[in-house]
Write a protein that holds these residues in place. Structure first.
Motif, PDB file in Angstrom:
ATOM      1  N   PRO A 162      -1.102  10.427  48.734  1.00 12.77           N
ATOM      2  CA  PRO A 162      -0.867   9.214  47.940  1.00 12.77           C
ATOM      3  C   PRO A 162      -0.228   9.472  46.584  1.00 12.77           C
ATOM      4  O   PRO A 162       0.516   8.628  46.080  1.00 12.77           O
ATOM      5  CB  PRO A 162      -2.282   8.627  47.781  1.00 12.77           C
ATOM      6  N   LEU A 163      -0.504  10.611  45.981  1.00 11.68           N
ATOM      7  CA  LEU A 163       0.114  10.913  44.687  1.00 11.68           C
ATOM      8  C   LEU A 163       1.634  11.023  44.802  1.00 11.68           C
ATOM      9  O   LEU A 163       2.353  10.826  43.816  1.00 11.68           O
ATOM     10  CB  LEU A 163      -0.444  12.224  44.123  1.00 11.68           C
ATOM     11  N   LEU A 164       2.107  11.357  46.009  1.00  9.66           N
ATOM     12  CA  LEU A 164       3.545  11.498  46.208  1.00  9.66           C
ATOM     13  C   LEU A 164       4.207  10.182  46.605  1.00  9.66           C
ATOM     14  O   LEU A 164       5.437  10.120  46.685  1.00  9.66           O
ATOM     15  CB  LEU A 164       3.819  12.553  47.284  1.00  9.66           C
ATOM     16  N   GLN A 165       3.407   9.147  46.836  1.00  8.48           N
ATOM     17  CA  GLN A 165       3.972   7.849  47.219  1.00  8.48           C
ATOM     18  C   GLN A 165       4.318   7.057  45.966  1.00  8.48           C
ATOM     19  O   GLN A 165       3.665   6.074  45.607  1.00  8.48           O
ATOM     20  CB  GLN A 165       2.993   7.099  48.119  1.00  8.48           C
ATOM     21  N   ASP A 166       5.362   7.510  45.316  1.00  7.18           N
ATOM     22  CA  ASP A 166       5.770   6.938  44.036  1.00  7.18           C
ATOM     23  C   ASP A 166       7.261   7.202  43.857  1.00  7.18           C
ATOM     24  O   ASP A 166       7.748   8.274  44.235  1.00  7.18           O
ATOM     25  CB  ASP A 166       4.969   7.599  42.906  1.00  7.18           C
ATOM     26  N   PRO A 167       8.012   6.259  43.292  1.00  7.96           N
ATOM     27  CA  PRO A 167       9.460   6.485  43.118  1.00  7.96           C
ATOM     28  C   PRO A 167       9.787   7.733  42.306  1.00  7.96           C
ATOM     29  O   PRO A 167      10.761   8.431  42.608  1.00  7.96           O
ATOM     30  CB  PRO A 167       9.923   5.211  42.401  1.00  7.96           C
ATOM     31  N   PRO A 568      -3.601  -2.842  35.287  1.00 14.49           N
ATOM     32  CA  PRO A 568      -3.833  -1.501  35.850  1.00 14.49           C
ATOM     33  C   PRO A 568      -4.608  -1.601  37.162  1.00 14.49           C
ATOM     34  O   PRO A 568      -5.329  -2.573  37.410  1.00 14.49           O
ATOM     35  CB  PRO A 568      -4.661  -0.815  34.757  1.00 14.49           C
ATOM     36  N   GLU A 569      -4.454  -0.561  37.992  1.00 11.43           N
ATOM     37  CA  GLU A 569      -5.099  -0.564  39.304  1.00 11.43           C
ATOM     38  C   GLU A 569      -5.809   0.757  39.572  1.00 11.43           C
ATOM     39  O   GLU A 569      -5.440   1.807  39.041  1.00 11.43           O
ATOM     40  CB  GLU A 569      -4.059  -0.775  40.416  1.00 11.43           C
ATOM     41  N   LYS A 570      -6.816   0.668  40.408  1.00  9.06           N
ATOM     42  CA  LYS A 570      -7.464   1.833  41.006  1.00  9.06           C
ATOM     43  C   LYS A 570      -7.292   1.678  42.506  1.00  9.06           C
ATOM     44  O   LYS A 570      -7.907   0.808  43.131  1.00  9.06           O
ATOM     45  CB  LYS A 570      -8.944   1.865  40.635  1.00  9.06           C
ATOM     46  N   ARG A 571      -6.408   2.485  43.127  1.00  8.87           N
ATOM     47  CA  ARG A 571      -6.081   2.325  44.539  1.00  8.87           C
ATOM     48  C   ARG A 571      -6.855   3.319  45.405  1.00  8.87           C
ATOM     49  O   ARG A 571      -7.173   4.424  44.965  1.00  8.87           O
ATOM     50  CB  ARG A 571      -4.584   2.517  44.763  1.00  8.87           C
ATOM     51  N   TYR A 572      -7.086   2.888  46.636  1.00 12.17           N
ATOM     52  CA  TYR A 572      -7.703   3.782  47.623  1.00 12.17           C
ATOM     53  C   TYR A 572      -6.878   3.712  48.903  1.00 12.17           C
ATOM     54  O   TYR A 572      -6.618   2.622  49.438  1.00 12.17           O
ATOM     55  CB  TYR A 572      -9.145   3.372  47.912  1.00 12.17           C
ATOM     56  N   TYR A 573      -6.451   4.881  49.398  1.00 13.57           N
ATOM     57  CA  TYR A 573      -5.649   4.985  50.614  1.00 13.57           C
ATOM     58  C   TYR A 573      -6.572   5.399  51.754  1.00 13.57           C
ATOM     59  O   TYR A 573      -7.012   6.562  51.810  1.00 13.57           O
ATOM     60  CB  TYR A 573      -4.532   6.006  50.425  1.00 13.57           C
ATOM     61  N   PRO A 574      -6.910   4.490  52.657  1.00 13.07           N
ATOM     62  CA  PRO A 574      -7.924   4.801  53.679  1.00 13.07           C
ATOM     63  C   PRO A 574      -7.505   5.878  54.664  1.00 13.07           C
ATOM     64  O   PRO A 574      -8.354   6.636  55.137  1.00 13.07           O
ATOM     65  CB  PRO A 574      -8.133   3.445  54.388  1.00 13.07           C
ATOM     66  N   MET A 578      -8.117   8.959  49.931  1.00 12.02           N
ATOM     67  CA  MET A 578      -7.865   9.503  48.598  1.00 12.02           C
ATOM     68  C   MET A 578      -7.602   8.358  47.618  1.00 12.02           C
ATOM     69  O   MET A 578      -6.842   7.442  47.925  1.00 12.02           O
ATOM     70  CB  MET A 578      -6.662  10.447  48.651  1.00 12.02           C
ATOM     71  N   PRO A 579      -8.246   8.388  46.430  1.00 13.04           N
ATOM     72  CA  PRO A 579      -7.968   7.362  45.418  1.00 13.04           C
ATOM     73  C   PRO A 579      -6.846   7.813  44.486  1.00 13.04           C
ATOM     74  O   PRO A 579      -6.584   9.008  44.331  1.00 13.04           O
ATOM     75  CB  PRO A 579      -9.290   7.273  44.650  1.00 13.04           C
ATOM     76  N   THR A 580      -6.163   6.865  43.869  1.00 14.03           N
ATOM     77  CA  THR A 580      -5.186   7.149  42.820  1.00 14.03           C
ATOM     78  C   THR A 580      -5.377   6.161  41.678  1.00 14.03           C
ATOM     79  O   THR A 580      -5.912   5.068  41.870  1.00 14.03           O
ATOM     80  CB  THR A 580      -3.736   7.046  43.325  1.00 14.03           C
ATOM     81  N   THR A 581      -4.924   6.555  40.510  1.00 13.53           N
ATOM     82  CA  THR A 581      -4.978   5.699  39.328  1.00 13.53           C
ATOM     83  C   THR A 581      -3.581   5.214  39.009  1.00 13.53           C
ATOM     84  O   THR A 581      -2.652   6.022  38.896  1.00 13.53           O
ATOM     85  CB  THR A 581      -5.550   6.470  38.126  1.00 13.53           C
ATOM     86  N   GLU A 582      -3.409   3.916  38.872  1.00 11.00           N
ATOM     87  CA  GLU A 582      -2.117   3.332  38.530  1.00 11.00           C
ATOM     88  C   GLU A 582      -2.227   2.720  37.137  1.00 11.00           C
ATOM     89  O   GLU A 582      -2.776   1.631  36.962  1.00 11.00           O
ATOM     90  CB  GLU A 582      -1.714   2.255  39.549  1.00 11.00           C
ATOM     91  N   ALA A 583      -1.729   3.437  36.137  1.00 10.05           N
ATOM     92  CA  ALA A 583      -1.769   2.914  34.779  1.00 10.05           C
ATOM     93  C   ALA A 583      -0.809   1.745  34.637  1.00 10.05           C
ATOM     94  O   ALA A 583       0.214   1.665  35.322  1.00 10.05           O
ATOM     95  CB  ALA A 583      -1.402   4.016  33.788  1.00 10.05           C
ATOM     96  N   ALA A 584      -1.142   0.826  33.750  1.00 12.41           N
ATOM     97  CA  ALA A 584      -0.243  -0.283  33.412  1.00 12.41           C
ATOM     98  C   ALA A 584       0.298  -0.032  32.010  1.00 12.41           C
ATOM     99  O   ALA A 584      -0.473   0.256  31.085  1.00 12.41           O
ATOM    100  CB  ALA A 584      -0.982  -1.611  33.472  1.00 12.41           C
ATOM    101  N   ILE A 585       1.607  -0.132  31.878  1.00 13.21           N
ATOM    102  CA  ILE A 585       2.253   0.254  30.623  1.00 13.21           C
ATOM    103  C   ILE A 585       3.199  -0.846  30.171  1.00 13.21           C
ATOM    104  O   ILE A 585       4.014  -1.340  30.960  1.00 13.21           O
ATOM    105  CB  ILE A 585       3.040   1.570  30.779  1.00 13.21           C
ATOM    106  N   SER A 586       3.082  -1.237  28.910  1.00 14.30           N
ATOM    107  CA  SER A 586       4.064  -2.106  28.270  1.00 14.30           C
ATOM    108  C   SER A 586       4.991  -1.209  27.458  1.00 14.30           C
ATOM    109  O   SER A 586       4.612  -0.690  26.410  1.00 14.30           O
ATOM    110  CB  SER A 586       3.374  -3.130  27.360  1.00 14.30           C
ATOM    111  N   ASN A 587       6.206  -0.998  27.979  1.00 15.45           N
ATOM    112  CA  ASN A 587       7.143  -0.088  27.325  1.00 15.45           C
ATOM    113  C   ASN A 587       7.835  -0.773  26.163  1.00 15.45           C
ATOM    114  O   ASN A 587       8.153  -1.954  26.210  1.00 15.45           O
ATOM    115  CB  ASN A 587       8.207   0.396  28.321  1.00 15.45           C
ATOM    116  N   GLY A 588       8.078   0.000  25.121  1.00 13.88           N
ATOM    117  CA  GLY A 588       8.794  -0.496  23.957  1.00 13.88           C
ATOM    118  C   GLY A 588       9.588   0.620  23.309  1.00 13.88           C
ATOM    119  O   GLY A 588       9.347   1.806  23.571  1.00 13.88           O
TER     120      GLY A 588
END
Length: 656
Positions: A162-167, A568-574, A578-588
């Motif tokens: 799951p950590l690799l399932q990201d752009p 922000p999210e806390k995901r779980y891939y059944p 494996m869980p992953t943490t998805e931070a939420a970011i306001s970019n500036g």
């Protein structure tokens, strides 16, 4: 059927690589034109065969062909298409096939664009490149075959990590491999030159484009990996001195030194022996990085494999190529006499200082990375070398590099006068020190890191401007601009890359020194203060993704009547469990607001982490500017491989 053809073309590519290694090398030694010419079609054929093999493996992933063991272990029918494609290289076997493909493509590019090279040198370069292909294709086929079949295919796969399932991770490895493998061309040029006994200004011009291309790809790849770690891991950091991070950073440092050293070879025909050594070491550190990532000897959150047998194979490749190249270097280095003579105060000396700082910094990172392994093997002690060591040991070299860079860039070749060089830089020095002091004055109760970063970055940026303004010559403002517009692209690219380095320094120092961090247990509906922001934890709910379950929170940050809501999210891939943490970011431009939702607490409430990160995006903006500067330099006609064709090789060392 397609996968069988992919397996067949993979084996055929190994046979072609053997031909590419043996025939052109013998032809160059015997001066047989036909045998030398065979290297070009062999290199192109190998690239085409491996492209088909890689395409066949990608087809298996896209169509979810679970008769293939690699697809079962790294894919799933519910996975989004982007990650089905990324799954091809999101594992040891597939990534190694991509490595071999890129290696063959670089060899084919040398065949396509190397028409200006002397035939014997071109043949030897292609032969050395082919020998690297033989080693890695043998490693792939005999220890890491991606086309192994399942005796009983399952109905579905085990999913990708799951950590690799990201752009960010979808594009990060290919760029890194382009950089890693691109340095094989500098190695091939170095070994071919040592065999032939020729290193001169033309060789420096030929080797620079390959080094520059590899450095640009490494810059982009490292930046993507840093960006991914920043937002995906939920730790709020951009660099953790992880062994795999260091594995890519070490060849980046050496290739940066090689770029500057090759300039001295090209312009002054000096530092020949040192430049050839750097070309060998650059690829050597790429192989060391491969060993770290794929052997399992060092623990990392994103290593590919944990297989000591594969590690031994890589060590053999490292020993053969590095041992052979360094032995050849020892035999030839004494004969590579430097022609250019220069004083202590000259651009040559400044570039030597640049090389020393970058190389020593690389070896500091190297010893810090492998020291836990040495301590365990020889002293039976388990040690961990973390960020405090690397920060303390590495930072002084980068500070020294930033200090001398503007001065060295304006120093004339052969001999310079410090007073004359500093004349256009005094204003830059005074202004950068003044603004650094201003930053120190406005911050309260904090360290010196941010003011020093402000001062160094401004010194670099203003030094770049002063250098360009001086290159505009004398006369009116309009005439100077006209002359600047006619400067070679390589000069503009150099200035752009130095400016990007300055921007990254400012981002790293400001974010590290001025960030605000808050970690607490918060109840739904509770409001608390973080810096100047009022933070409210709103609704926390369960949502479903395509192949995961998620706990999503709504967090509102408000300041001065303006608010922003982050989720922000806390995901779980059944499937992967494996869980992953998805931070939420306001970019500036000036700051990032960064929030993370943690686990529910026994006493009620949720773990919430909130960060205010000043100048965070300047880190990656600087990397982008550096990469664009490298691309601009690469587009300069003088830096193309064939640019040196008009100048014959003149410095010859008799063959032994």
């Amino acid at each position: 059927m397609i996968t069988e053809l992919g397996h067949f073309t993979l084996i055929l590519a190994l046979m072609v690589a053997v031909v590419q290694t043996v025939v052109p090398m013998i032809g160059a030694h015997k001066n047989w034109p036909g045998w030398m010419a065979l290297g070009e079609p062999a290199a192109k054929t190998q690239a085409l065969l491996l492209a088909f093999s890689f395409g066949a493996l990608m087809y298996a992933f896209v169509t979810s062909d679970f008769s293939l063991r690699l697809v079962v272990l790294n894919s799933h029918t519910l996975k989004p298409m982007l990650y089905k494609v990324a799954g091809v290289w999101g594992n040891h076997e597939g990534s190694l096939l991509l490595w071999c493909l890129i290696l063959a493509v670089f060899g084919a590019c040398a065949a396509w664009f190397g028409g200006g090279l002397p035939a014997p040198l071109r043949a030897r370069v292609l032969a050395v490149q082919g020998s690297i292909g033989v080693a890695f294709l043998a490693f792939l086929i005999f220890t890491s075959n991606p086309f192994l079949r399942m005796e009983v295919p399952p109905f579905d796969g085990q999913d990708l990590n799951p950590l690799l399932q990201d752009p960010g991770l979808a594009f990060h490895p290919p760029f890194l491999y382009l950089g890693y493998v691109g340095l094989s061309m500098t190695f091939s040029f170095a070994v071919a030159a040592l065999i032939e006994g020729r290193v001169d200004a033309a060789w420096g011009r030929w080797v620079r484009p390959w080094t520059l291309a590899a450095w640009v790809f490494l810059t982009v790849g490292i930046a993507l990996g840093s960006w991914w770690a920043y937002y995906e891991l939920g730790w709020g950091g951009f660099w953790f001195w992880d062994p795999v991070e260091n594995a890519s950073f070490m060849p980046w440092l050496i290739s940066a030194a090689l770029l500057h050293s090759a300039i001295v070879v090209e312009k002054r025909e000096a530092l020949k022996s040192w430049t050839v050594l750097l070309a060998i070491l650059a690829f050597g550190f790429s192989l060391i990085g491969t060993f770290i990532v794929r052997s399992g000897v060092l623990t990392s959150v994103h290593a590919f494999a944990n297989d000591p047998e594969r590690g031994v194979f890589i060590l053999l490749i490292l020993a053969v190529f590095m041992g052979g190249a360094l032995t050849l270097y020892a035999l030839r280095a004494g004969a590579m006499e430097a022609k250019g003579v220069f004083s202590t105060l000259s651009r040559e000396s400044a570039l030597v200082a640049n090389n020393i700082l970058l190389t020593v910094a690389c070896f500091v990172v190297f010893f810090g990375t492998i020291w836990p392994l040495i301590a365990e093997l020889f002293f039976d002690r388990k040690l961990s070398v973390g960020a405090p060591f690397f920060d303390a040991a590495f930072t002084p070299f980068m500070v020294a590099l930033a200090v001398i860079l503007p001065f060295g860039a304006m120093m004339p070749w052969k001999r310079g006068r410090p007073g004359r060089v500093m004349q256009p830089l005094w204003g830059a020095l005074v202004l950068s020190v003044a603004l650094g002091a201003l930053a120190w004055t406005f911050q309260t109760g904090r360290g010196i890191l941010a003011p020093v970063g402000v001062m160094l970055s401004l010194w670099l940026l203003l030094g770049v401007i002063a250098d360009l303004w001086q290159r505009g010559g004398r006369g009116s403002f309009v005439s100077r601009l006209g002359r600047l517009a006619r400067l070679p692209r390589a000069d503009w690219g150099k200035s752009m890359a130095h400016a990007g380095f300055a921007v990254t320094i400012l981002g790293v120092c400001a974010m590290t020194a001025w960030q605000i961090e808050d970690i607490r247990i918060a109840q739904e509906g509770e409001t608390f203060d973080v810096g100047d922001y009022a933070v409210t934890l709103g609704d926390v709910r369960e949502v479903r993704g395509p192949n995961y379950a998620s706990t999503m929170a709504e967090i509102t940050l408000e300041r001065g009547g303006k608010s922003v809501t982050l989720t922000p999210e806390k995901r779980y891939y059944p499937v992967a469990r494996m869980p992953t943490t998805e931070a939420a970011i306001s970019n500036g431009v000036w700051r990032d607001l960064y929030v993370v939702i943690g686990d529910p607490q026994d006493g009620g409430g949720w773990a919430v982490r909130t960060y205010v990160k000043p100048f965070a995006n300047w880190i990656w903006a600087g990397c982008i500017i550096m990469a664009l500067g490298g691309c601009l330099s690469l587009s300069d006609r003088r830096h193309r491989v064939a640019a040196g064709a008009a100048k014959p090789l003149t410095t010859t060392v008799p063959a032994e």
